[in-house]
Design a protein around this motif. Structure first.
Motif, PDB file in Angstrom:
ATOM      1  N   LEU A  39    -124.014  25.695  72.907  1.00  0.00           N
ATOM      2  CA  LEU A  39    -124.366  24.469  72.190  1.00  0.00           C
ATOM      3  C   LEU A  39    -123.772  24.458  70.789  1.00  0.00           C
ATOM      4  O   LEU A  39    -123.258  23.431  70.335  1.00  0.00           O
ATOM      5  N   PHE A  40    -123.846  25.599  70.121  1.00  0.00           N
ATOM      6  CA  PHE A  40    -123.314  25.655  68.758  1.00  0.00           C
ATOM      7  C   PHE A  40    -121.796  25.514  68.760  1.00  0.00           C
ATOM      8  O   PHE A  40    -121.229  24.816  67.911  1.00  0.00           O
ATOM      9  N   ASP A  41    -121.132  26.158  69.692  1.00  0.00           N
ATOM     10  CA  ASP A  41    -119.676  26.027  69.794  1.00  0.00           C
ATOM     11  C   ASP A  41    -119.282  24.577  70.034  1.00  0.00           C
ATOM     12  O   ASP A  41    -118.303  24.071  69.449  1.00  0.00           O
ATOM     13  N   ASP A  42    -120.041  23.897  70.895  1.00  0.00           N
ATOM     14  CA  ASP A  42    -119.745  22.489  71.184  1.00  0.00           C
ATOM     15  C   ASP A  42    -120.001  21.622  69.952  1.00  0.00           C
ATOM     16  O   ASP A  42    -119.210  20.723  69.642  1.00  0.00           O
ATOM     17  N   PHE A  43    -121.092  21.905  69.252  1.00  0.00           N
ATOM     18  CA  PHE A  43    -121.420  21.091  68.083  1.00  0.00           C
ATOM     19  C   PHE A  43    -120.386  21.239  66.981  1.00  0.00           C
ATOM     20  O   PHE A  43    -120.093  20.272  66.262  1.00  0.00           O
ATOM     21  N   GLN A  44    -119.807  22.411  66.836  1.00  0.00           N
ATOM     22  CA  GLN A  44    -118.810  22.614  65.790  1.00  0.00           C
ATOM     23  C   GLN A  44    -117.605  21.691  65.968  1.00  0.00           C
ATOM     24  O   GLN A  44    -116.951  21.324  64.993  1.00  0.00           O
ATOM     25  N   LYS A  45    -117.340  21.279  67.212  1.00  0.00           N
ATOM     26  CA  LYS A  45    -116.248  20.345  67.472  1.00  0.00           C
ATOM     27  C   LYS A  45    -116.619  18.925  67.031  1.00  0.00           C
ATOM     28  O   LYS A  45    -115.741  18.087  66.807  1.00  0.00           O
ATOM     29  N   ARG A  46    -117.935  18.661  66.897  1.00  0.00           N
ATOM     30  CA  ARG A  46    -118.407  17.307  66.594  1.00  0.00           C
ATOM     31  C   ARG A  46    -119.049  17.190  65.217  1.00  0.00           C
ATOM     32  O   ARG A  46    -119.467  16.106  64.815  1.00  0.00           O
ATOM     33  N   ILE A  47    -119.160  18.306  64.513  1.00  0.00           N
ATOM     34  CA  ILE A  47    -119.950  18.323  63.289  1.00  0.00           C
ATOM     35  C   ILE A  47    -119.411  17.365  62.222  1.00  0.00           C
ATOM     36  O   ILE A  47    -120.161  16.818  61.425  1.00  0.00           O
ATOM     37  N   GLY A  48    -118.105  17.107  62.248  1.00  0.00           N
ATOM     38  CA  GLY A  48    -117.515  16.182  61.284  1.00  0.00           C
ATOM     39  C   GLY A  48    -118.041  14.769  61.429  1.00  0.00           C
ATOM     40  O   GLY A  48    -118.018  13.992  60.471  1.00  0.00           O
ATOM     41  N   ARG A  49    -118.544  14.412  62.622  1.00  0.00           N
ATOM     42  CA  ARG A  49    -119.071  13.065  62.873  1.00  0.00           C
ATOM     43  C   ARG A  49    -120.590  13.002  62.731  1.00  0.00           C
ATOM     44  O   ARG A  49    -121.194  11.961  62.988  1.00  0.00           O
ATOM     45  N   TYR A  50    -121.192  14.131  62.349  1.00  0.00           N
ATOM     46  CA  TYR A  50    -122.660  14.214  62.370  1.00  0.00           C
ATOM     47  C   TYR A  50    -123.319  13.149  61.487  1.00  0.00           C
ATOM     48  O   TYR A  50    -124.291  12.504  61.901  1.00  0.00           O
ATOM     49  N   LYS A  51    -122.814  12.943  60.288  1.00  0.00           N
ATOM     50  CA  LYS A  51    -123.459  12.009  59.368  1.00  0.00           C
ATOM     51  C   LYS A  51    -123.542  10.603  59.932  1.00  0.00           C
ATOM     52  O   LYS A  51    -124.556   9.909  59.781  1.00  0.00           O
ATOM     53  N   THR A  52    -122.478  10.175  60.606  1.00  0.00           N
ATOM     54  CA  THR A  52    -122.440   8.805  61.122  1.00  0.00           C
ATOM     55  C   THR A  52    -123.077   8.681  62.498  1.00  0.00           C
ATOM     56  O   THR A  52    -123.543   7.610  62.870  1.00  0.00           O
ATOM     57  N   ALA A  53    -123.129   9.770  63.270  1.00  0.00           N
ATOM     58  CA  ALA A  53    -123.606   9.685  64.648  1.00  0.00           C
ATOM     59  C   ALA A  53    -125.052  10.130  64.834  1.00  0.00           C
ATOM     60  O   ALA A  53    -125.667   9.836  65.856  1.00  0.00           O
ATOM     61  N   ARG A  54    -125.620  10.814  63.861  1.00  0.00           N
ATOM     62  CA  ARG A  54    -126.909  11.483  64.065  1.00  0.00           C
ATOM     63  C   ARG A  54    -128.086  10.546  64.291  1.00  0.00           C
ATOM     64  O   ARG A  54    -129.107  10.951  64.841  1.00  0.00           O
ATOM     65  N   ASP A  55    -128.001   9.285  63.865  1.00  0.00           N
ATOM     66  CA  ASP A  55    -129.145   8.381  63.959  1.00  0.00           C
ATOM     67  C   ASP A  55    -129.187   7.560  65.243  1.00  0.00           C
ATOM     68  O   ASP A  55    -130.101   6.756  65.422  1.00  0.00           O
ATOM     69  N   PHE A  56    -128.230   7.762  66.126  1.00  0.00           N
ATOM     70  CA  PHE A  56    -128.129   6.922  67.326  1.00  0.00           C
ATOM     71  C   PHE A  56    -128.488   7.740  68.573  1.00  0.00           C
ATOM     72  O   PHE A  56    -127.689   8.563  69.034  1.00  0.00           O
ATOM     73  N   PRO A  57    -129.671   7.545  69.135  1.00  0.00           N
ATOM     74  CA  PRO A  57    -130.129   8.395  70.237  1.00  0.00           C
ATOM     75  C   PRO A  57    -129.305   8.305  71.505  1.00  0.00           C
ATOM     76  O   PRO A  57    -129.352   9.229  72.328  1.00  0.00           O
ATOM     77  N   ALA A  58    -128.556   7.228  71.695  1.00  0.00           N
ATOM     78  CA  ALA A  58    -127.736   7.113  72.905  1.00  0.00           C
ATOM     79  C   ALA A  58    -126.408   7.849  72.780  1.00  0.00           C
ATOM     80  O   ALA A  58    -125.684   8.004  73.753  1.00  0.00           O
ATOM     81  N   ARG A  59    -126.084   8.317  71.565  1.00  0.00           N
ATOM     82  CA  ARG A  59    -124.831   9.043  71.347  1.00  0.00           C
ATOM     83  C   ARG A  59    -125.066  10.547  71.341  1.00  0.00           C
ATOM     84  O   ARG A  59    -126.169  11.013  71.061  1.00  0.00           O
ATOM     85  N   LYS A  60    -124.012  11.286  71.601  1.00  0.00           N
ATOM     86  CA  LYS A  60    -124.078  12.742  71.502  1.00  0.00           C
ATOM     87  C   LYS A  60    -123.728  13.094  70.053  1.00  0.00           C
ATOM     88  O   LYS A  60    -122.634  13.534  69.750  1.00  0.00           O
ATOM     89  N   GLY A  61    -124.708  12.914  69.174  1.00  0.00           N
ATOM     90  CA  GLY A  61    -124.422  13.048  67.755  1.00  0.00           C
ATOM     91  C   GLY A  61    -125.071  14.227  67.065  1.00  0.00           C
ATOM     92  O   GLY A  61    -124.660  14.596  65.965  1.00  0.00           O
ATOM     93  N   VAL A  62    -126.107  14.803  67.690  1.00  0.00           N
ATOM     94  CA  VAL A  62    -126.839  15.899  67.047  1.00  0.00           C
ATOM     95  C   VAL A  62    -126.461  17.229  67.704  1.00  0.00           C
ATOM     96  O   VAL A  62    -125.699  17.281  68.673  1.00  0.00           O
ATOM     97  N   SER A  63    -127.035  18.318  67.194  1.00  0.00           N
ATOM     98  CA  SER A  63    -126.634  19.648  67.673  1.00  0.00           C
ATOM     99  C   SER A  63    -127.390  20.090  68.916  1.00  0.00           C
ATOM    100  O   SER A  63    -126.904  20.940  69.663  1.00  0.00           O
TER     101      SER A  63
END
Length: 474
Positions: free
Chosen positions: A214-238
């Motif tokens: 999970l952490f390895d996968d999140f590191q690929k997406r962490i740059g988008r975390y600020k904009t994606a984290r509030d949307f539950p239908a998106r894969k935005g959190v860790s």
């Protein structure tokens, strides 16, 4: 040859582990133990609990990892305050080492263990492991605990240096691990009185290896975390919260990577880790928050005795789709997105007028990642009774929150299939859909999906009146 026992709790990993490292470094024979504590398990509402299954599977993986290093786990089922001293005495160890817990009940348990060990002539040491900073490590300039997050975060970042993020190199001293005594067998889930859940079905995988993936996968997406984290239908959190809760990942590694990565996404995620430390220190310095408002004057607020409304909230039939979808999600899989936690907590306390403690208790029963400090902090924030809380006059509108964070209704439709054919325009407030169109969509309000149990505008006025007893406190 000096010997020690490491008591694993919410730190189910064989790497970067403070107590395990200290034991291995300072003793020639180190046993490892874990207790399925009946004082905790017997308090659970059912024998079907995803957290117990997660812990059990993680314990099995940890035992295999320790055996690969030459050790292994000794597992017991009983009251930890009795079992740990008895095991330490049976093994003939000089010290018991464990990582510190900050919850009042855990502190009382550990003090009882320490006293029993003292009588036996066995030492007991606790170490910081599940947080970056603890207790009094981050204080105001007047040497008092923080109660507001933003200045705490500034002080947290100003205090941080490489020392606090340095991993504990367990592997350097792994040769000192001692295997369990002959005949030791790990209990099955049934042996400790529990049955399997839908953990695998809902995609929650226990253990260190899963946490790493999970952490390895999140590191690929962490740059988008600020904009994606509030949307539950998106894969935005860790999706790492349950692994943080049970220590199958290392908080030091997570913070170290966030700092090294940089950028607004990583910085925003690091702030979430700081929030976690913040709530731990709030609980440590203010144990009264367990069952009472952080700000005592807010205990004057009179909540409604409304069991029918509470049941409608708990069962996902309030008539507000974003609330109901979130509540069905937590019941189905024990997970709820953080934005949704804020929405449903605000709705229970501000729209339904129900005591935050009832919601907090329900989350404590359902959440895979339940952590007393964060759960209490989050609920008191939403109810406006806590430290640095949402001011009572700022009240989430469930419809506008839904429109903003689930604009096309993707999340809503996932958990409310009865709304599948409701047009996007009406998905957030389906009672506004004309009756003829309700029939065409196969969703008649009051028949296929409930009408709203309260009117938000009217509920808002009742909330403002309810909090009049503390007017001016914010």
């Amino acid at each position: 040859m000096s010997s020690a026992l490491v008591w694993f709790r919410r730190d189910l990993r064989d790497f970067d582990h403070a107590a395990l490292f200290q034991a291995l470094k300072n003793h020639r024979r180190v046993f490892c133990g874990f207790v399925f504590d009946t004082e905790i398990l017997d308090g659970l509402p059912a024998r079907v609990d995803r957290r117990v299954e997660f812990i059990h599977a993680s314990v099995l993986e940890l035992d295999a990892a320790l055996r690969a290093r030459g050790g292994g786990l000794i597992v017991r089922h009983g009251a930890a305050r009795e079992v740990v001293p008895a095991l330490a005495a049976a093994l003939g160890v000089e010290r018991v080492l464990t990582n510190r817990d900050y919850e009042p009940a855990a502190i009382a348990r550990d003090e009882a263990v320490a006293e029993r060990l003292r009588v036996l002539g066995i030492g007991f040491e606790r170490f910081k492991d599940q947080v970056i900073f603890e207790k009094n490590e981050v204080l105001t300039k007047s040497a008092t605990p923080f109660s507001v997050f933003t200045p705490y975060k500034r002080a947290w970042l100003a205090t941080l240096n490489a020392f606090y993020l340095k991993p504990y190199p367990v592997e350097q001293y792994a040769a000192n691990l001692a295997p369990p005594p002959p005949g030791e067998v790990l209990p099955t889930l049934a042996d400790i009185g529990f049955v399997p859940t839908n953990l695998a079905e809902v995609g929650i995988v226990p253990g260190m290896a899963a946490g790493r993936r999970l952490f390895d996968d999140f590191q690929k997406r962490i740059g988008r975390y600020k904009t994606a984290r509030d949307f539950p239908a998106r894969k935005g959190v860790s999706y790492l919260s349950v692994h943080l809760r049970f220590g199958t990942v290392s908080i030091r590694e997570l913070a170290r990577v966030a700092l090294a990565t940089g950028g607004e996404g990583a910085e925003t995620w690091l702030s979430e880790l700081v929030w976690r430390d913040f709530y731990f220190q709030i609980l440590w310095h203010n144990p009264h928050v367990v069952g009472a408002s952080f700000r005592p004057e807010y205990d004057r607020v009179q909540w409604d005795d409304a069991p029918a409304l509470f049941d409608a909230w708990r069962e996902g039939r309030t008539g507000y789709p974003i609330v109901d979808a979130a509540m069905r999600q937590i019941a189905h899989c024990g997970y709820m997105h953080n934005r949704l936690r804020m929405i449903v907590a605000s709705f229970l306390t501000k729209d339904l007028g129900v005591d935050w403690r009832l919601g907090e208790r329900y989350f404590a029963e359902q959440l895979n990642d339940f952590d007393l400090a964060a759960n209490n902090g989050g609920w008191q924030w939403a109810a406006s009774t806590g430290c640095d809380a949402q001011p009572y006059f700022r009240i989430f509108n469930p419809v506008t929150q839904s429109e903003k964070f689930d604009p096309d209704g993707s999340f809503i439709r996932r958990y409310l299939p009865e709304l599948a054919r409701v047009p996007d325009k009406y998905i957030h407030a389906p009672w506004t859909l004309p009756p003829i169109d309700q029939k065409l969509a196969g969703c008649e309000i009051g028949k296929d999906y409930p009408a709203p149990v309260v009117d938000h505008a009217q509920a808002r006025e009742r909330t403002l009146a309810r909090f009049a007893v503390v007017k001016g406190a914010d």
